[in-house]
Motif scaffolding. Structure first.
Motif, PDB file in Angstrom:
ATOM      1  N   LYS A 205      45.206  35.464  36.873  1.00 30.89           N
ATOM      2  CA  LYS A 205      45.000  35.038  38.263  1.00 30.89           C
ATOM      3  C   LYS A 205      46.047  34.007  38.692  1.00 30.89           C
ATOM      4  O   LYS A 205      46.392  33.919  39.877  1.00 30.89           O
ATOM      5  N   ARG A 228      42.838  44.154  43.257  1.00 34.25           N
ATOM      6  CA  ARG A 228      43.534  43.345  44.266  1.00 34.25           C
ATOM      7  C   ARG A 228      42.584  42.324  44.891  1.00 34.25           C
ATOM      8  O   ARG A 228      42.988  41.204  45.221  1.00 34.25           O
ATOM      9  N   GLN A 229      41.315  42.706  45.028  1.00 29.89           N
ATOM     10  CA  GLN A 229      40.319  41.769  45.556  1.00 29.89           C
ATOM     11  C   GLN A 229      40.021  40.665  44.533  1.00 29.89           C
ATOM     12  O   GLN A 229      39.910  39.487  44.883  1.00 29.89           O
ATOM     13  N   ASP A 230      39.909  41.047  43.260  1.00 31.50           N
ATOM     14  CA  ASP A 230      39.497  40.098  42.223  1.00 31.50           C
ATOM     15  C   ASP A 230      40.589  39.086  41.878  1.00 31.50           C
ATOM     16  O   ASP A 230      40.298  37.907  41.653  1.00 31.50           O
ATOM     17  N   GLN A 232      43.801  38.587  43.549  1.00 34.83           N
ATOM     18  CA  GLN A 232      44.530  37.960  44.662  1.00 34.83           C
ATOM     19  C   GLN A 232      45.988  37.650  44.307  1.00 34.83           C
ATOM     20  O   GLN A 232      46.543  36.631  44.728  1.00 34.83           O
TER      21      GLN A 232
END
Length: 456
Positions: A205, A228-230, A232
């Motif tokens: 991340k 992509r959501q998790d 970022q």
């Protein structure tokens, strides 16, 4: 290669066969786009520098003893490497980043970023301290990468007895796995893994981007949306990347090149290729079941048995001489094979596979349907994708039995069900191949990656 763009990329592969291959493939891709490549690598499982003369290779000590190198606990090996490589890697990287003495060295290419494996967890803080962007590579498919972070919360399940009626129940936290897959996946996995996963998640991340070298939108679209959501961070699905270059040696084992002349003598789509990869081990009794299954099928076969793959044996000496003579009538047994060349060959009709992700992606790229016999880690999920999502293979469900192997081979090569599987695989091959062509999803993703690296 395009004209040099004056930028150099530092790459740091994890020294495991399944991680080394994608990293070197990515290095070749970036070199073809004008980047100079420096590969920092451990002494343990060092890549063969002579196979890649256009790259610069720098070896660092890793501190592993001979006993630790042979330890089958991969998570422990990764943990030890992350502890013992910190100082030598920092020293080497810091030296590379020092400004050139223009009078003695001339103009120096600008180092634009570090690219390493997601499982190198110490490098994120180091790269940040040196103001060097870090991109990370995952050698798995996207669904497994996302799902494997749920393992710590799933671990308590394995302390409970699994009823027969529950074995095929889906695992909502880790689709499309079933409960019996989770029990196998965590069998023998130490709780060292849980701490490692937590750090992999955090450092990924914090990175400047995540690269899936052997996966594309066509293979794992929904998981990419979720990733992509998790995370970022920019995510690049540029694969299957091995298709962009002719096969070259990234194997830690020497292939038996006599495979190809032997295949040349076989009929089109008549041969079953058998290989369980660079990690899996089997018992002598299981070796014999595979041998009898191949012989009883009466179909030509090319069987890879890695030295040390049979527990307690050097190679295949457990196969009785009489059976060995019968095997030679239809097939060929080798210690290692040039797999990409084998799967491309017109004679190959199917692949009895352990379903490592590299092998699965290569099989799809060549349109070779599979018989799935997963052993460890992501192989269980890959096999479910092959047989249940894409429907391009048959699942042995951990049944290493001669009759099951015989039945599956005959079904795949000779029966109507096998022909239907072959047709679906042909369509999947075309779909994935199109992603690599201009304006395809993998093509666009690679363009975005190149632009990102240039922008650092």
């Amino acid at each position: 290669m395009e004209k040099s763009n004056g930028l150099r990329v530092i790459m740091f592969p994890l020294p495991l066969q399944g991680c080394l291959n994608p990293m070197i493939q990515l290095a070749k891709i970036l070199h073809s786009r004008g980047f100079s490549i420096t590969v920092i690598h451990t002494r343990f499982n060092a890549p063969k520098a002579s196979s890649h003369p256009l790259f610069t290779f720098l070896e660092i000590p890793d501190g592993l003893s001979e006993a630790e190198e042979k330890n089958p606990d991969v998570n422990l090996t990764i943990t030890l490497l992350n502890q013992r490589c910190v100082s030598p890697f920092r020293d080497t990287l810091t030296k590379l980043l020092q400004p050139a003495d223009s009078e003695t060295e001339g103009a120096k290419e600008r180092i634009t970023c570090l690219i390493d494996d997601t499982q190198w967890i110490f490098t994120q803080s180091l790269a940040k301290s040196l103001n060097l962007p870090r991109l990370v590579v995952s050698a798995s498919n996207v669904s497994f990468f996302l799902g494997h972070f749920s393992i710590p919360q799933l671990r308590p399940l394995t302390y409970l007895p699994l009823q027969d009626s529950e074995k095929d129940d889906p695992v909502e936290e880790f689709p499309p796995l079933r409960k019996k897959d989770i029990y196998r996946l965590l069998d023998g996995e130490s709780e060292t893994l849980d701490a490692l996963l937590n750090l992999i998640y955090k450092t990924t991340k914090a990175s400047s981007g995540l690269i899936f070298v052997s996966c594309s939108e066509e293979l794992d679209h929904d998981a990419l949306i979720q990733a992509r959501q998790d995370f970022q961070v920019p995510i690049f699905a540029i694969g299957p990347s091995h298709n962009r270059f002719t096969a070259s040696s990234t194997s830690l084992l020497a292939p038996d090149e006599t495979c190809i002349p032997w295949l040349d003598k076989q009929e089109d789509k008549s041969v079953i290729y058998v290989s369980f990869g660079s990690v899996a081990t089997i018992k002598e009794s299981e070796l014999l079941e595979v041998a009898w299954g191949l012989r009883n099928s009466e179909q030509p076969f090319l069987w890879v048995v890695r030295v040390g793959a049979v527990v307690g044996a050097e190679w295949i000496e457990a196969i009785p001489e009489e059976l060995m003579e019968r095997l030679k009538e239809k097939g060929k047994v080798v210690k290692w094979a040039p797999q990409q060349d084998v799967l491309k060959h017109r004679a190959i009709g199917g692949y009895l596979s352990h379903n490592g992700w590299n092998s699965t992606a290569e099989s799809i790229s060549e349109g070779v349907p599979m018989i799935c016999l997963p052993f460890v880690w992501d192989q269980m999920l890959n096999a479910r994708f092959v047989c249940e999502k894409w429907m391009v293979g048959l699942h042995l469900e951990n049944r290493i039995e001669r009759n099951e192997i015989d039945r599956a081979i005959r079904c795949l090569l000779l029966e109507a069900e096998g022909e239907a599987i072959r047709e679906r695989m042909k369509l999947l091959k075309e779909k994935v191949g199109a992603s690599l062509e201009e304006n395809g999803s993998a093509y666009r993703s690679l363009e975005d990656l190149v632009d990102q690296i240039k922008s650092f």
